[in-house]
Design an enzyme around this catalytic site. Sequence first.
Site, PDB file in Angstrom:
ATOM      1  N   ARG A   1       0.817  -1.211   0.000  1.00 22.10           N
ATOM      2  CA  ARG A   1       0.000   0.000   0.000  1.00 22.10           C
ATOM      3  C   ARG A   1       0.853   1.264   0.000  1.00 22.10           C
ATOM      4  NH1 ARG A   1      -4.765  -2.258   4.113  1.00 22.10           N
ATOM      5  NH2 ARG A   1      -5.913  -3.331   2.452  1.00 22.10           N
TER       6      ARG A   1
ATOM      7  N   TYR B   1      -6.051  -1.142  -6.792  1.00 23.64           N
ATOM      8  CA  TYR B   1      -5.468  -2.343  -6.186  1.00 23.64           C
ATOM      9  C   TYR B   1      -4.858  -2.079  -4.820  1.00 23.64           C
ATOM     10  CZ  TYR B   1      -1.054  -1.216  -8.814  1.00 23.64           C
ATOM     11  OH  TYR B   1       0.067  -0.634  -9.360  1.00 23.64           O
ATOM     12  N   GLU B   2      -4.550  -3.176  -4.131  1.00 16.91           N
ATOM     13  CA  GLU B   2      -4.149  -3.162  -2.717  1.00 16.91           C
ATOM     14  C   GLU B   2      -5.214  -2.546  -1.822  1.00 16.91           C
ATOM     15  OE1 GLU B   2      -1.862  -5.032  -2.194  1.00 16.91           O
ATOM     16  OE2 GLU B   2      -0.958  -5.081  -4.180  1.00 16.91           O
ATOM     17  N   GLY B   3      -6.461  -2.748  -2.194  1.00 17.76           N
ATOM     18  CA  GLY B   3      -7.586  -2.162  -1.467  1.00 17.76           C
ATOM     19  C   GLY B   3      -7.966  -0.848  -2.116  1.00 17.76           C
TER      20      GLY B   3
END
Length: 593
Positions: free
Chosen positions: A295, A439-441
């Site tokens: 992140r 992406y990555e949340g």
Amino acid sequence: MAIYRAPLRDMQFVLHELLNVESTLTALPGYQDANRDLIDSVLEEAAKFAQEVLFPLNRSGDEEGCTLVDGKVTTPKGFKAAYDQFREGGWTGLDCDPTYGGQGLPKTLGFPISEMNVSANMAWSMYPGLSHGAYAAIHAHGSDEQKATYLPPLVDGSWTGTMCLTEPHCGTDLGLIKSRAEPLGDGSYRISGTKIFISSGEHDLADNIVHLVLARLPDAPRDIKGISLFIVPKFLPADGGVGERNPVSCGSLEHKMGIKANATCVMNFDGAVGYLIGEPNRGMSCMFTMMNAARLGVGMQGLGLNEVSYQSALAYAKDRLQMRALTGPVAPEKPADPIIVHPDVRRMLLTMKAYAEAGRAFSSWLAVLLDVEDRAEDTEQRQDAADLLALLIPVAKAFMTDNGFETTNHGVQIFGGHGFIREWGMEQFVRDARISLLYEGTNGIQAMDLIGRKVLMDQGAKLRKFTKLVHRFCQEQEGRAEMAEFVAPLAALNKQLGEVTMKIGMAAMQNKDEAGAAASDYLRLLGHLVYGWFWARMVAISLPKADEPFYAAKISTARFYYAKLMPETHALIAKLATGAQPLMSLDQDHFAF
């Protein structure tokens, strides 16, 4: 055309004048040699690699993309040679543990290098970036045997890594995953399932690929508490090298909007041999080591694309002639003035500059906190760093990527019609930047994590650690009249954030939708407080040196930020005051078409 030169002068200002990293790092065990000369020399060499090797491959890599033939993925021309050069230079192990072949340098050095690599070639930068995340997870949670087997080749770059979370039916809600892990009785497991959107899942850059895979044991609980993490290598390790091919394969390459030169794969695990990391059903806690690093890395993608788009747009704005300045000709010897004379073009350029320089300061500070958390001898100091990182990682990921997407769009706008044409290179930055919000949340998930888990869950304890830093700075600057234009609004926003937080917390006790409704606006509000704090700190340093152009530009850019960007907080506070009702009152059946 797009251009890029590593912003070394600004990086040096942030590291040495703003953060004084030499004194912080050299006080940490193992970093006694991390002085200014070492830091600057490393960054200068990294800049040469980014500018001379990676950037020339950016557009060609986007045009060519990756190809999949008979299960083998080939990266674009020049990518493998660049990766080999990166490995030979020791860059893959820069901040890794010397026990496993790393150079043992501070994480603080890795962030500006990451920014440079992203600016130069985001798709390429993802291959070593994900490998570093796999290294971090195994280093933190692997057994001694796993570390001895997997870390040396990950550190020297002969093997790369991935993280395999998402499945066709679930993304954020990982409790729904169906991938299975059957024990084989010898300490290994048979992994079966399909993962999608796997960046760098298959490629020709390295001898082996180490997949970190979330899967469920036969007797595991049917929610997120029943997920375990497994090492699943492409080739099984043998005698210090690679042996038998594991039944894990790339089923297809995703056809994407951007980052086309990175192999985003559908990965099929057909009874592949895997090895448990950590304890059974504790996979998410292990994976979060990798996810937090990822992140922060995604936040750096927002910054890196912001910077390269800004540089390219600035060069174009100084060269492109269109119309005359509203106040009269600036270049009377030419048929028209360069577009940088026009207020609206300056608005976009200054937005790009202000977000890039504040983002660089913010991310560099987070990097220092990572080193403090990892190495400080004082327990309280380590805990404070950990708490600040937990609070601000969602802000770094979401605020920096939202701003990165906005500023790459500004870059296209400044180029006008030429920005819409592929040959000028600006539209690629927009396409590449768009994934960073997902992406990555997704950024919405980051916002919910911030307000729910990082702020309300501990009644604002982590938040107060940050707001006290802002308050202390404002108090220290009270006697400087020249700082009043920055300190007064910063102190006011710091106070308002506390009041808003309390109101959201009280409302969420009655209706949890209140927190969800507030989340995205709240994250952006905190993001502006963070950036405002850094801009005020940079001004405090620059004022005594205002006769030098570099510092004069800092002060002017800070004034722009406070005058034109930070007032967004007034609208955010007004929106937060309306609560969840405007969002939730419409019956879902009335969402008709």
